[in-house]
Scaffold this active site. Structure first.
Site, mmCIF file in Angstrom:
data_model
loop_
_atom_site.group_PDB
_atom_site.id
_atom_site.type_symbol
_atom_site.label_atom_id
_atom_site.label_comp_id
_atom_site.label_asym_id
_atom_site.label_seq_id
_atom_site.Cartn_x
_atom_site.Cartn_y
_atom_site.Cartn_z
ATOM 1 N N ASP A 1 -13.450 7.547 6.856
ATOM 2 C CA ASP A 1 -13.570 8.174 8.166
ATOM 3 C C ASP A 1 -14.441 9.424 8.084
ATOM 4 O O ASP A 1 -14.520 10.064 7.030
ATOM 5 C CB ASP A 1 -12.188 8.557 8.704
ATOM 6 C CG ASP A 1 -11.302 7.351 8.940
ATOM 7 O OD1 ASP A 1 -11.837 6.310 9.376
ATOM 8 O OD2 ASP A 1 -10.086 7.443 8.676
ATOM 9 N N GLU B 1 0.843 -1.204 0.000
ATOM 10 C CA GLU B 1 0.000 0.000 0.000
ATOM 11 C C GLU B 1 0.873 1.247 0.000
ATOM 12 O O GLU B 1 1.841 1.345 0.749
ATOM 13 C CB GLU B 1 -0.908 0.013 1.233
ATOM 14 C CG GLU B 1 -1.813 1.249 1.302
ATOM 15 C CD GLU B 1 -2.777 1.198 2.459
ATOM 16 O OE1 GLU B 1 -3.631 0.286 2.455
ATOM 17 O OE2 GLU B 1 -2.670 2.046 3.369
ATOM 18 N N HIS C 1 -0.283 -8.207 3.272
ATOM 19 C CA HIS C 1 -0.404 -6.858 2.710
ATOM 20 C C HIS C 1 0.431 -5.924 3.581
ATOM 21 O O HIS C 1 0.228 -5.854 4.801
ATOM 22 C CB HIS C 1 -1.871 -6.412 2.720
ATOM 23 C CG HIS C 1 -2.116 -5.080 2.083
ATOM 24 N ND1 HIS C 1 -2.111 -4.898 0.716
ATOM 25 C CD2 HIS C 1 -2.371 -3.867 2.625
ATOM 26 C CE1 HIS C 1 -2.369 -3.631 0.448
ATOM 27 N NE2 HIS C 1 -2.527 -2.977 1.591
#
Length: 304
Positions: free
Chosen positions: A115, A23, A276
């Site tokens: 969020d 990521e 990940h």
């Protein structure tokens, strides 16, 4: 505990090596842009399953996320996954973002509620004309583009807004029913939390891969503040390993690599075969950990 994934193509990498993904976040400045692409160049030869690019609160990084994804598609052979949230925007606007991604060749989206625009810990209010939840967003994407793969989030310590772990798994189940085919976990540092969560998810009949999200702690104090706001607990034993290293970046790096490598190797021994990595746009620790997992660079991989 094994996360079943198809074997890598012949010659892609040793069959016993785990599958990995990375990521990144979109850069804000030219210097950060250069740093990101140095990281991509360094990690691309490890042939990750995919690389994802995050999407700021309320879509604040929308254009930078899109341009980073577009450049990855144009200049590398990596498979990009675009993060997308439904915060603060009507359905028409989100649908346009998905259409743009599909047009340039993106076939993988990490679909998130996002969020609250007022910050983590405050009340979430969906846009009156927007997607109301992540399952709603997933359903909207799959209805228009069934060829897009959807990954979602999962929470070994439950989402901060969920009343119970069971309610949290209800939400995960709704995401799967809407079309999600992979979940990536929030950061965790106690492997037992992940393994117990995986048992509960499987007991509910959810069979998609639940990929552990791993974050090497480049800067422990900053990382602890970040992850605890998102509901991740930081064990005392981990904090103790970084005591006295505030002004010793090199030793912090060695400790961080040792801790994260130990975590993934212990998970691998439990049968976990997919990871990940939250890279924080830095390659060094993730590259070292991947090496310890048995993953070696593939010379055929091209990056910008």
């Amino acid at each position: 505990m094994t996360e079943v994934t198809p074997p890598a193509p012949e010659g892609h990498r040793a069959l016993h090596s785990p599958r990995i993904s990375f990521e990144f976040f979109p850069p804000k400045t030219e210097e950060m842009e250069r740093s990101l692409w140095e990281t991509i160049n360094r990690l691309a030869p490890l042939t990750p399953n995919f690389v994802s690019v995050t999407y700021g609160a309320g879509g604040s990084t929308r254009e930078r996320t899109h341009s980073t994804i577009a450049r990855i598609l144009k200049e590398t052979s990596l498979v990009p996954a675009a993060h997308l949230t439904c915060v603060g925007a009507p359905k028409s606007e989100i649908d346009d973002v998905v259409a743009r991604y599909h047009e340039i060749g993106v076939r993988h989206i990490v679909a998130l509620r996002g969020d609250p625009t007022t910050g983590i810990g405050t009340a979430y209010h969906a846009h009156p004309d927007g997607y109301q939840s992540s399952p709603d967003l997933i359903e909207g994407i799959k209805k228009r583009y069934p060829d897009i793969e959807i990954s979602v989030s999962a929470y070994p310590e439950k989402h901060p807004e969920s009343p119970t772990i069971e309610a949290d798994i209800d939400t995960l189940e709704a995401k799967v029913d809407a079309g999600a085919t992979r979940a990536i976990t929030q950061v965790f540092f106690d492997n037992d939390l992940y393994l117990r969560y995986l048992d509960r998810v499987r007991a509910r009949g959810i069979t998609i891969p639940i990929v552990p999200g791993i974050m090497p702690m480049h800067n422990f104090k900053q990382a602890r503040n970040f992850v605890t706001r998102a509901g991740t607990s930081v064990p005392d034993w981990l904090a103790e390993k970084f005591e006295g290293l505030d002004d010793d970046a090199e030793t912090r790096k060695l400790v961080a690599a040792t801790v994260a490598a130990g975590q993934v190797q212990k998970l691998a021994k439990q049968g976990v075969d997919t990871f990940h990595f939250y890279t924080m746009n830095r390659a060094d620790l993730v590259f070292a950990i991947s090496h310890l997992l048995g993953i070696r660079p593939q010379g055929a991989q091209k990056a910008a």
